[in-house]
Design a protein around this motif. Sequence first.
Motif, short mmCIF file in Angstrom:
data_model
loop_
_atom_site.label_atom_id
_atom_site.label_comp_id
_atom_site.label_asym_id
_atom_site.label_seq_id
_atom_site.Cartn_x
_atom_site.Cartn_y
_atom_site.Cartn_z
N VAL A 74 0.84 -1.21 0.00
CA VAL A 74 0.00 0.00 0.00
C VAL A 74 0.87 1.25 0.00
O VAL A 74 0.59 2.22 -0.72
CB VAL A 74 -0.96 -0.01 1.21
N VAL A 75 1.95 1.25 0.80
CA VAL A 75 2.86 2.40 0.84
C VAL A 75 3.50 2.61 -0.53
O VAL A 75 3.58 3.75 -1.03
CB VAL A 75 3.94 2.20 1.93
N LEU A 76 3.96 1.53 -1.15
CA LEU A 76 4.56 1.64 -2.49
C LEU A 76 3.53 2.16 -3.50
O LEU A 76 3.87 2.95 -4.40
CB LEU A 76 5.11 0.29 -2.94
N SER A 77 2.30 1.71 -3.36
CA SER A 77 1.24 2.16 -4.27
C SER A 77 0.98 3.65 -4.12
O SER A 77 0.81 4.36 -5.12
CB SER A 77 -0.05 1.37 -3.99
N ILE A 78 0.96 4.12 -2.89
CA ILE A 78 0.74 5.56 -2.64
C ILE A 78 1.90 6.38 -3.21
O ILE A 78 1.70 7.44 -3.80
CB ILE A 78 0.57 5.82 -1.14
N ILE A 79 3.12 5.87 -3.06
CA ILE A 79 4.29 6.56 -3.61
C ILE A 79 4.18 6.65 -5.13
O ILE A 79 4.43 7.71 -5.74
CB ILE A 79 5.59 5.85 -3.20
N LEU A 80 3.80 5.54 -5.78
CA LEU A 80 3.64 5.53 -7.23
C LEU A 80 2.55 6.49 -7.67
O LEU A 80 2.69 7.19 -8.68
CB LEU A 80 3.31 4.11 -7.71
N TYR A 81 1.47 6.56 -6.90
CA TYR A 81 0.37 7.47 -7.24
C TYR A 81 0.83 8.94 -7.15
O TYR A 81 0.51 9.75 -8.04
CB TYR A 81 -0.81 7.24 -6.31
N CYS A 82 1.56 9.25 -6.11
CA CYS A 82 2.06 10.63 -5.95
C CYS A 82 3.04 10.99 -7.06
O CYS A 82 3.00 12.11 -7.60
CB CYS A 82 2.72 10.79 -4.58
N LEU A 83 3.92 10.05 -7.41
CA LEU A 83 4.85 10.29 -8.51
C LEU A 83 4.09 10.49 -9.82
O LEU A 83 4.48 11.33 -10.66
CB LEU A 83 5.82 9.11 -8.64
N ASN A 84 3.02 9.72 -9.99
CA ASN A 84 2.21 9.87 -11.20
C ASN A 84 1.60 11.27 -11.28
O ASN A 84 1.60 11.90 -12.35
CB ASN A 84 1.10 8.81 -11.20
N LEU A 85 1.10 11.78 -10.16
CA LEU A 85 0.52 13.12 -10.15
C LEU A 85 1.55 14.19 -10.50
O LEU A 85 1.28 15.12 -11.27
CB LEU A 85 -0.09 13.43 -8.78
N ILE A 86 2.75 14.03 -9.95
CA ILE A 86 3.81 15.00 -10.21
C ILE A 86 4.20 14.99 -11.69
O ILE A 86 4.32 16.04 -12.33
CB ILE A 86 5.04 14.70 -9.33
N LEU A 87 4.38 13.79 -12.23
CA LEU A 87 4.78 13.67 -13.64
C LEU A 87 3.67 14.13 -14.57
O LEU A 87 3.92 14.78 -15.59
CB LEU A 87 5.15 12.22 -13.96
N PHE A 88 2.44 13.80 -14.21
CA PHE A 88 1.32 14.15 -15.09
C PHE A 88 1.13 15.65 -15.19
O PHE A 88 0.82 16.19 -16.26
CB PHE A 88 0.03 13.49 -14.57
N LYS A 89 1.32 16.35 -14.09
CA LYS A 89 1.19 17.81 -14.11
C LYS A 89 2.21 18.45 -15.04
O LYS A 89 1.95 19.47 -15.67
CB LYS A 89 1.35 18.36 -12.70
N LYS A 90 3.38 17.82 -15.14
CA LYS A 90 4.42 18.34 -16.03
C LYS A 90 4.16 18.00 -17.49
O LYS A 90 4.59 18.72 -18.39
CB LYS A 90 5.78 17.78 -15.61
N MET A 91 3.45 16.89 -17.71
CA MET A 91 3.28 16.41 -19.09
C MET A 91 1.88 16.69 -19.65
O MET A 91 1.63 16.42 -20.83
CB MET A 91 3.56 14.91 -19.14
N VAL A 92 0.97 17.21 -18.82
CA VAL A 92 -0.41 17.38 -19.27
C VAL A 92 -0.53 18.34 -20.46
O VAL A 92 -1.46 18.24 -21.27
CB VAL A 92 -1.30 17.86 -18.09
N LYS A 93 0.41 19.24 -20.60
CA LYS A 93 0.38 20.19 -21.71
C LYS A 93 0.55 19.48 -23.05
O LYS A 93 0.21 20.02 -24.10
CB LYS A 93 1.46 21.24 -21.54
N ASN A 94 1.13 18.27 -23.02
CA ASN A 94 1.35 17.57 -24.28
C ASN A 94 0.11 16.83 -24.76
O ASN A 94 0.09 16.30 -25.87
CB ASN A 94 2.50 16.56 -24.11
N TYR A 95 -0.91 16.71 -23.89
CA TYR A 95 -2.12 15.98 -24.29
C TYR A 95 -3.01 16.87 -25.15
O TYR A 95 -3.20 18.02 -24.87
CB TYR A 95 -2.89 15.51 -23.05
#
Length: 259
Positions: free
Chosen positions: A238-259
């Motif tokens: 669960v901890v690893l999953s939460i970490i992956l989710y947070c990393l996903n949010l950070i990366l997505f905010k940086k890449m959302v302009k490309n969508y």
Amino acid sequence: MKNILILIKRKFLIFLKNINMNLFLYFLFPIFIYLFMVAPLSNLFDFIYSSGMSYTYHSVPAIIFICTSMLALITPITVIKRDSKNDFLSYIFTTRVTNNNYFLSVIIYSLICAYIEFIISFFIAIQLSDSGSKLGFIISWNQIFYFFIIIFPSIFFFLNLGLFLSNFLRRVEYILISLIFLFLLISFGSSSFIPIDYYPSSFARFIEDYNIVFQLFDMFISILRNNNISLGVFIISVVLSIILYCLNLILFKKMVKNY
């Protein structure tokens, strides 16, 4: 909450629109795994001394674990790719839908789809094991209930891994190559189809101590042996999953302009 439910409803409407093909793939996957992995290996392995059980009691949970985990991994990748391809992501972020709302809808949808695959693969694995084994596969209702519970951390971990990887996997060929690699890693890295008895001792100890995928799969073997399962595996996954989710949010905010 209303926005999340609307997004989930949209995803299931798309699923139902192609329900015949979707269910065909859901049924085909465990059959494919049994025919091309379990059936050949069952001729090599008979009795597994570390667990005190026949190979059937390793292969059945292996089919369930691999099929469910892979579907949990694939679903968010395909959903996000589809939404980005038809410009749906660009549209919803001009509304009041937040990143969290969107990804929570993907998580809930993927979770339900993974449990559908869990039920299908469970049924098929048991039926095929009964036809390919002299004694079949005997399991109690209590063990089935525990299976339903312990598959949750695996689903949650792999669907969040899928969310994270969706930031990098844009092209179909990259997705296919990555999924093949992850399938082999999950299948053999968890020592699901090839029991850990047959690995070199040093490598086996490393897998047992540090491989979260093996520990998630080993909970199924513990249930079949009527042993206690480790609460630490739940917490770590669960901890690893939460970490992956947070990393996903950070990366997505940086890449959302490309969508």
